[in-house]
Design an enzyme around this catalytic site. Structure first.
Site, PDB file in Angstrom:
ATOM      1  N   PRO A 102     -39.295 191.247 -18.058  1.00  0.00           N
ATOM      2  CA  PRO A 102     -39.681 189.907 -17.596  1.00  0.00           C
ATOM      3  C   PRO A 102     -39.852 188.955 -18.765  1.00  0.00           C
ATOM      4  O   PRO A 102     -40.411 189.317 -19.809  1.00  0.00           O
ATOM      5  CB  PRO A 102     -41.001 190.162 -16.869  1.00  0.00           C
ATOM      6  CG  PRO A 102     -40.845 191.550 -16.330  1.00  0.00           C
ATOM      7  CD  PRO A 102     -40.087 192.296 -17.411  1.00  0.00           C
ATOM      8  N   CYS A 103     -39.363 187.716 -18.572  1.00  0.00           N
ATOM      9  CA  CYS A 103     -39.181 186.816 -19.707  1.00  0.00           C
ATOM     10  C   CYS A 103     -40.065 185.570 -19.652  1.00  0.00           C
ATOM     11  O   CYS A 103     -39.917 184.688 -20.483  1.00  0.00           O
ATOM     12  CB  CYS A 103     -37.717 186.372 -19.763  1.00  0.00           C
ATOM     13  SG  CYS A 103     -37.139 185.576 -18.227  1.00  0.00           S
ATOM     14  N   GLN A 104     -41.002 185.508 -18.693  1.00  0.00           N
ATOM     15  CA  GLN A 104     -41.747 184.260 -18.535  1.00  0.00           C
ATOM     16  C   GLN A 104     -42.506 183.856 -19.790  1.00  0.00           C
ATOM     17  O   GLN A 104     -42.691 182.677 -20.062  1.00  0.00           O
ATOM     18  CB  GLN A 104     -42.718 184.374 -17.351  1.00  0.00           C
ATOM     19  CG  GLN A 104     -42.039 184.379 -15.999  1.00  0.00           C
ATOM     20  CD  GLN A 104     -41.603 185.775 -15.569  1.00  0.00           C
ATOM     21  OE1 GLN A 104     -41.513 186.695 -16.377  1.00  0.00           O
ATOM     22  NE2 GLN A 104     -41.318 185.930 -14.285  1.00  0.00           N
ATOM     23  N   PHE A 106     -41.475 184.048 -22.782  1.00  0.00           N
ATOM     24  CA  PHE A 106     -40.586 183.491 -23.792  1.00  0.00           C
ATOM     25  C   PHE A 106     -39.805 182.278 -23.292  1.00  0.00           C
ATOM     26  O   PHE A 106     -39.206 181.554 -24.078  1.00  0.00           O
ATOM     27  CB  PHE A 106     -39.581 184.555 -24.251  1.00  0.00           C
ATOM     28  CG  PHE A 106     -40.220 185.766 -24.852  1.00  0.00           C
ATOM     29  CD1 PHE A 106     -40.945 185.676 -26.025  1.00  0.00           C
ATOM     30  CD2 PHE A 106     -40.116 187.009 -24.241  1.00  0.00           C
ATOM     31  CE1 PHE A 106     -41.540 186.793 -26.584  1.00  0.00           C
ATOM     32  CE2 PHE A 106     -40.704 188.131 -24.786  1.00  0.00           C
ATOM     33  CZ  PHE A 106     -41.423 188.023 -25.959  1.00  0.00           C
TER      34      PHE A 106
END
Length: 388
Positions: A102-104, A106
């Site tokens: 999950p990239c939230q 960044f």
């Protein structure tokens, strides 16, 4: 005991550490943060078959396991990856570990908080690489992780951990529209190869990716290749009503940054690739299609006409509100899936907004396939060179 690759009867023994390379290039993979399965489909099409997959979101798990024609539902291990780390140990020596943490934490669309719990999952990914010791790993994330100076320390640490574990590695920023995807979606990929040096990985992957570049189709070509909206196979769409923004944001074109409607759903330029589909689709963030223009490119472009009148100051949103044509509608679930290059019969799960989110969060299948094929080609070249 290391996991053996499929098609072992056709494998060849390589002198490189006495390991086995499948002659047919079919490999076993561990899929992490699998979502609804977009990356897994692409990797499977490239010959990397997941034998272990993990996802926390229950609706995404249901989607993954509801498509046995494309993915093996028995490999899915639902739940928190922290609780499943011990199950990785028997897979030590597997061919590939891949996934998109999950990239939230960044993403420029999020808070960009390095202490966000979801940001830390890239290190869980590397811990699993440490446990599984695959030949290859492929981590996917948002473009910002690979480009912003804010995350330079994260990139340095990723490289340091990979090289400490014996992997040559390199970063790549790829635009999905250059790999057969009808969407200008830029993503970050971190690729590591055990036993190689980093310059070798960079060079081989760059060449392999270049050989797989192919322009994505336009939105029009993509949507005309699936059942028309309202027909079986394309009936589910957003119910969010269309209204004109009271304070529109105007750019040079109605299709390039202008905000003409309520929410953040923008009209789509049908004869080009789509812009990145947001995970927030389902409501007012869902992109907008003019069905009239989709059926007949020469028909009246109401959106462009309205935009031009706003720029000229000859109309106000209040005056135009009642003139929105019935042909304007939100992008459907099937259309969004097609723009992400999911198979046309792929099923998603949960409420409509959850299905849109599964699609928006996915790695485009064709982009994943190109990366996987490039990684496998690079690995095969490396093993061949070392075993000569």
């Amino acid at each position: 005991m290391p996991v053996k690759s499929f098609y072992i009867e056709d494998a060849k023994i390589c002198s490189w550490k006495g390991e086995i390379m499948p002659a047919h290039n079919h490999f076993n993979g561990i899929s992490l943060f699998s979502g609804a399965g977009g990356m897994d489909i692409g990797f499977s099409q490239a010959g990397i078959i997941p034998v272990f997959a993990n996802e926390l979101d229950s609706d995404a798990v249901q989607a993954y396991t509801s498509n046995p024609a494309h993915l093996d539902p028995s490999v899915m291990h639902a739940g928190d990856i922290y609780d499943l780390l011990d199950e990785i140990e028997p897979l030590r020596g597997i061919d590939v570990v891949f996934g998109g943490p999950p990239c939230q934490g960044f993403s420029v669309a999020g808070k960009m908080d390095p202490d966000d719990e979801r940001s830390r999952l890239i290190w869980v990914f590397m811990d699993i690489v440490r446990k599984a010791k695959p030949r290859l790993f492929v981590m996917e994330n948002v473009k910002a992780l690979g480009t912003l100076s804010k995350w330079e320390g994260v990139r340095t640490r990723l490289v340091g951990e990979a090289e400490e574990l014996g992997y040559g590695c390199s970063f790549f920023i790829l635009n999905a529209s250059e790999f057969g995807v009808p969407q200008a979606r830029e993503r970050f990929f971190f690729v590591g190869m055990r036993g190689a040096d980093s310059e070798y990985v960079r060079m081989r992957m760059t060449n392999a990716l270049e050989a797989r570049r192919v322009p994505g189709k336009s939105i029009r070509e993509t949507l005309l290749a699936i059942p028309p909206f309202g027909a079986p196979g394309n009936t589910e769409g957003s119910t969010a009503e269309l209204h004109l923004a009271k304070n529109p944001i105007l750019r040079r074109s109605p299709y390039d940054g202008s905000l003409l409607f309520n929410g953040h759903g923008r009209p789509m330029r049908l004869d080009s690739v789509a812009k990145t589909l947001p995970a927030q689709m389902g409501g007012n963030h869902t992109p907008i299609i003019d069905q009239g223009l989709l059926d007949d490119p020469s028909s009246f472009d109401w959106v462009s006409d309205y935009h031009d009148k706003l720029v000229a100051g000859t109309i106000t949103p209040l005056e135009a509100e009642g003139t929105i044509p019935a042909t304007l509608r939100r992008l459907s679930i099937a259309e969004a899936a097609a723009l992400q290059t999911f198979p046309p019969d792929y099923q998603f799960a949960g409420k409509r907004n959850k299905q849109y989110r599964q699609i928006g969060n996915a790695v485009p299948c064709k982009l994943a396939q190109a990366v996987a094929e490039s990684a496998i080609a690079s690995l095969v070249d490396f093993v061949d060179e070392v075993s000569e």
